[in-house]
Motif scaffolding. Structure first.
Motif, PDB file in Angstrom:
ATOM      1  N   VAL A  11       0.937  -3.153  11.004  1.00 27.44           N
ATOM      2  CA  VAL A  11      -0.138  -2.570  10.208  1.00 27.44           C
ATOM      3  C   VAL A  11      -0.111  -1.064  10.443  1.00 27.44           C
ATOM      4  O   VAL A  11      -0.171  -0.615  11.586  1.00 27.44           O
ATOM      5  CB  VAL A  11      -1.518  -3.149  10.583  1.00 27.44           C
ATOM      6  CG1 VAL A  11      -2.604  -2.559   9.684  1.00 27.44           C
ATOM      7  CG2 VAL A  11      -1.507  -4.677  10.465  1.00 27.44           C
TER       8      VAL A  11
ATOM      9  N   ASP B  68      -2.074   1.774   8.885  1.00 27.86           N
ATOM     10  CA  ASP B  68      -3.086   2.535   8.144  1.00 27.86           C
ATOM     11  C   ASP B  68      -4.304   2.733   9.028  1.00 27.86           C
ATOM     12  O   ASP B  68      -4.275   2.423  10.231  1.00 27.86           O
ATOM     13  CB  ASP B  68      -3.446   1.841   6.820  1.00 27.86           C
ATOM     14  CG  ASP B  68      -4.000   0.427   7.005  1.00 27.86           C
ATOM     15  OD1 ASP B  68      -4.384   0.072   8.138  1.00 27.86           O
ATOM     16  OD2 ASP B  68      -4.033  -0.336   6.018  1.00 27.86           O
TER      17      ASP B  68
ATOM     18  N   HIS C 100       1.652  -6.585  15.149  1.00 23.97           N
ATOM     19  CA  HIS C 100       0.678  -7.678  15.235  1.00 23.97           C
ATOM     20  C   HIS C 100       0.891  -8.480  16.517  1.00 23.97           C
ATOM     21  O   HIS C 100       2.021  -8.775  16.892  1.00 23.97           O
ATOM     22  CB  HIS C 100       0.817  -8.580  14.005  1.00 23.97           C
ATOM     23  CG  HIS C 100      -0.362  -9.469  13.775  1.00 23.97           C
ATOM     24  ND1 HIS C 100      -0.573 -10.624  14.494  1.00 23.97           N
ATOM     25  CD2 HIS C 100      -1.406  -9.374  12.911  1.00 23.97           C
ATOM     26  CE1 HIS C 100      -1.691 -11.213  14.070  1.00 23.97           C
ATOM     27  NE2 HIS C 100      -2.221 -10.470  13.106  1.00 23.97           N
TER      28      HIS C 100
ATOM     29  N   SER D 157      -6.459  -4.210   3.995  1.00 24.74           N
ATOM     30  CA  SER D 157      -5.550  -4.841   4.961  1.00 24.74           C
ATOM     31  C   SER D 157      -6.173  -6.058   5.634  1.00 24.74           C
ATOM     32  O   SER D 157      -5.572  -7.139   5.650  1.00 24.74           O
ATOM     33  CB  SER D 157      -5.074  -3.817   5.995  1.00 24.74           C
ATOM     34  OG  SER D 157      -4.237  -2.844   5.385  1.00 24.74           O
TER      35      SER D 157
ATOM     36  N   SER E  44      -6.868   1.092   9.284  1.00 23.15           N
ATOM     37  CA  SER E  44      -7.496  -0.137   9.774  1.00 23.15           C
ATOM     38  C   SER E  44      -7.197  -0.378  11.246  1.00 23.15           C
ATOM     39  O   SER E  44      -7.898  -1.148  11.901  1.00 23.15           O
ATOM     40  CB  SER E  44      -7.053  -1.347   8.937  1.00 23.15           C
ATOM     41  OG  SER E  44      -5.708  -1.700   9.195  1.00 23.15           O
TER      42      SER E  44
ATOM     43  N   CYS F  37      -8.492  -3.941  11.727  1.00 17.44           N
ATOM     44  CA  CYS F  37      -7.275  -4.491  12.341  1.00 17.44           C
ATOM     45  C   CYS F  37      -7.011  -3.679  13.607  1.00 17.44           C
ATOM     46  O   CYS F  37      -5.915  -3.158  13.825  1.00 17.44           O
ATOM     47  CB  CYS F  37      -6.067  -4.389  11.402  1.00 17.44           C
ATOM     48  SG  CYS F  37      -6.182  -5.334   9.879  1.00 17.44           S
TER      49      CYS F  37
ATOM     50  N   VAL G 282       1.755  -3.839   6.428  1.00 16.67           N
ATOM     51  CA  VAL G 282       0.531  -3.822   5.633  1.00 16.67           C
ATOM     52  C   VAL G 282      -0.149  -2.466   5.834  1.00 16.67           C
ATOM     53  O   VAL G 282      -0.410  -2.060   6.968  1.00 16.67           O
ATOM     54  CB  VAL G 282      -0.402  -4.981   6.019  1.00 16.67           C
ATOM     55  CG1 VAL G 282      -1.733  -4.878   5.285  1.00 16.67           C
ATOM     56  CG2 VAL G 282       0.272  -6.308   5.703  1.00 16.67           C
ATOM     57  N   ALA G 283      -0.387  -1.771   4.734  1.00 12.43           N
ATOM     58  CA  ALA G 283      -1.022  -0.453   4.768  1.00 12.43           C
ATOM     59  C   ALA G 283      -1.944  -0.340   3.555  1.00 12.43           C
ATOM     60  O   ALA G 283      -1.851   0.574   2.751  1.00 12.43           O
ATOM     61  CB  ALA G 283       0.040   0.650   4.758  1.00 12.43           C
ATOM     62  N   ALA G 284      -2.842  -1.316   3.440  1.00  9.94           N
ATOM     63  CA  ALA G 284      -3.656  -1.475   2.231  1.00  9.94           C
ATOM     64  C   ALA G 284      -5.098  -1.016   2.429  1.00  9.94           C
ATOM     65  O   ALA G 284      -5.952  -1.340   1.622  1.00  9.94           O
ATOM     66  CB  ALA G 284      -3.635  -2.936   1.780  1.00  9.94           C
ATOM     67  N   SER G 285      -5.366  -0.287   3.517  1.00 11.65           N
ATOM     68  CA  SER G 285      -6.668   0.314   3.821  1.00 11.65           C
ATOM     69  C   SER G 285      -7.483  -0.564   4.760  1.00 11.65           C
ATOM     70  O   SER G 285      -7.177  -1.750   4.960  1.00 11.65           O
ATOM     71  CB  SER G 285      -7.501   0.608   2.575  1.00 11.65           C
ATOM     72  OG  SER G 285      -8.239  -0.535   2.152  1.00 11.65           O
TER      73      SER G 285
ATOM     74  N   GLY H 262       0.827  -1.206   0.000  1.00 15.12           N
ATOM     75  CA  GLY H 262       0.000   0.000   0.000  1.00 15.12           C
ATOM     76  C   GLY H 262       0.857   1.251   0.000  1.00 15.12           C
ATOM     77  O   GLY H 262       1.907   1.308   0.651  1.00 15.12           O
TER      78      GLY H 262
END
Length: 535
Positions: free
Chosen positions: A500, A502, A492, A272, A504, A475, A265-268, A37
């Motif tokens: 993570v 973002d 995590h 995410s 989320s 998340c 992970v930063a995919a929304s 992301g």
């Protein structure tokens, strides 16, 4: 237009950028960190980690579009720059989801409104989720740093009439209002922010942190879909990704394996959880994809006596938190109504056609009045009440993520109250007639008529036109792994080399446009991650 384009310059100077559509054979690439992301969280993380000397790979499913591609054309822009060509919705189709799908993510197409996380929200997170380290005092320097990095300051030009109607109505009724901070530099005040900035004024990730990372030897893959993270014991070993054809939507047969010491992970808030679900990552308490929030939005449209031209000028420059503060963002008491923030949207022709009910002759008559139209929107602050638990991200049969977001009676009550507020403000500002964005609404020529109609409108899915540009949660962060996916640093709970970064991670909505909150939280957490990885 500016004479030098940051992206064109960088590409000419030899940035390491790969278009997935040009790949013809499978390959494996390694780095210290792989980031999925390139929006507010991914861009911020990439720049900070790359500047610290770590090797970084950025993965973006959307394509790289920049100044040469931004033509102020709605249909092309929506097709190229948005998730599902701007047709993404919740599972039942009742809420339209406006979300970026390009390098820079939603920061490339948003309307530039930039708010700090409200203090009441941060305090609530501390009390409810054990996130005391994210107090307003602790976060202040991170907000300040990102405000400098993204040129964020209150809009210093006169609001266009579309926004000024909100100010006028609030003043007449004694409601508070303020000027919106925007992340722009040398803005031409065109009003086409949602189609990508054609003058390079918008200081989103595309023109700030992504170039900053690439200048420090980061590598960018665009047109590359992250399929799944591959686990080995308690660590992620690799990311499996699929190259996309030049149309941006068709997968090819080319597979790319990305290996790293750490994965971000930063995919929304939809992407995410989707990636983590596809990957089958540990989720012992089934928190993944839960408590996803949207700031559900409803709207009203007014016809004004003066020409408004709602498609020109800074899209958003005036807001009111009167009902956010009054109704209690951050309160979980049973007696508290849901809070809502009042803003103004631009009304470009295609967006107007998609939002305002009607077709045929009815729509043609409304379009004839478009230059005199004005709109107000209400953003509901979901997640602070037991009757506002959010939605759930799950996977379709093809592995793509979808969001189920039931509107509870508590939220319907808030949406009805917001209709009252918006119509009252518009009439107070001199509207000749007002229509609620509801299939059963007519045009009303007085506040009394509008109020009586709102009393009787059926508040049900599909009758009320709802949309969102703010996706949060899925998340969620917290100190207790039984009710969260990551800790307060985005790490995590069950996977040792996964973060993570973002929206989320928000455990509730925030009650304000989220990009600055993501910038600041990602910066804070990336500085810690860089220190950790350097050790």
């Amino acid at each position: 237009m500016s004479f030098t384009d940051r992206i064109a310059q960088g590409l000419e100077s030899g940035w390491n950028v790969t278009d997935g559509a040009t790949l013809t054979e499978n390959q494996t690439v390694e780095a210290d960190v792989v980031i999925v992301g390139t929006g507010a969280g991914g861009g911020t993380t990439a720049e900070i980690l790359a500047k610290s000397g770590l090797s970084v790979i950025l993965v973006e499913e959307g394509r790289l579009y920049y100044q040469k591609d931004f033509k102020m054309d709605e249909l092309t822009s929506y097709g190229n720059l948005y998730q599902e060509a701007m047709s993404r919705t919740t599972k039942d189709g009742a809420i339209a989801i406006l979300q970026g799908r390009c390098v820079g993510g939603s920061t490339t197409v948003n309307w530039t409104s930039s708010f700090r996380t409200p203090e009441a929200t941060l305090n609530y997170w501390g009390q409810r989720f054990g996130l005391e380290a994210l107090s307003p005092e602790a976060m202040a320097p991170w907000f300040e740093g990102r405000e400098v990095r993204h040129s964020i300051s209150p809009w210093d030009m006169e609001p266009n009439l579309n926004n000024d109607v909100l100010r006028q109505g609030c003043e007449k009724l004694g409601y508070s209002w303020q000027i919106i901070p925007r992340n722009v530099k040398g803005c031409w005040n065109l009003g086409y922010c949602g189609m990508g900035c054609p003058t390079n004024a918008k200081q989103g990730a595309l023109l700030t942190t992504i170039p900053g990372a690439l200048d420090h030897n980061a590598r960018l893959f665009h047109g590359l879909r992250a399929e799944r993270l591959v686990m080995n014991q308690d660590r992620i070993e690799a990311l499996q990704a699929t190259a996309m054809a030049s149309d941006g939507i068709t997968p090819t047969d080319v597979q790319v394996t990305l290996k790293a010491k750490h994965f971000v992970v930063a995919a929304s808030a939809i992407g995410s959880p989707g990636l983590l679900l596809r990957s089958g990552l540990p989720d012992p308490y089934e928190r993944l994809g839960k408590r996803t929030f949207l700031h559900p939005v409803n709207a009203s449209v007014a016809q004004m006596p003066k020409r408004v031209d709602p498609f020109y000028g800074s899209p958003q420059s005036v807001y009111s938190d009167e009902f956010n503060r009054r109704n209690g963002v951050g309160h979980n008491d049973a007696d508290h109504a849901v809070g809502y923030k009042l803003e103004v949207p631009p009304l470009h022709p295609a967006m107007f056609a998609g939002v305002v009910p009607g077709h045929g002759d009815t729509q043609a008559k409304d379009f004839a009045h478009l230059p005199w139209m004005q709109s107000v929107i209400a953003l509901l602050s979901d997640g602070f009440h037991e009757n506002s638990p959010g939605g759930t991200v799950s996977l379709r049969d093809d592995g793509s993520p979808m969001l189920d977001y039931p509107i509870t009676d508590y939220l319907w009550k808030g949406l009805r109250h917001a209709f009252y507020t918006m119509a009252e403000i518009q009439f107070a500002a001199g509207a000749e007639r007002v229509r609620l964005m509801h299939l059963d609404s007519d045009w009303y020529s007085s506040w009394a008529d509008a109020k009586a109609a709102i009393d009787n409108l059926a508040m049900v899915p599909h009758k009320v036109r709802l949309f969102t540009a703010h996706q949060m949660g899925g998340c969620g962060m917290g100190n207790n792994p039984k009710e969260s996916v990551v800790n307060g640093f985005g790490e995590h709970h069950h996977v040792s080399n996964l973060s993570v970064h973002d929206a989320s991670v928000f455990p509730t909505s925030i009650g304000a446009n989220p990009q600055l909150s993501v910038y600041a939280l990602a910066a804070r957490n990336s500085v810690r991650l860089a220190q950790r990885l350097q050790k």
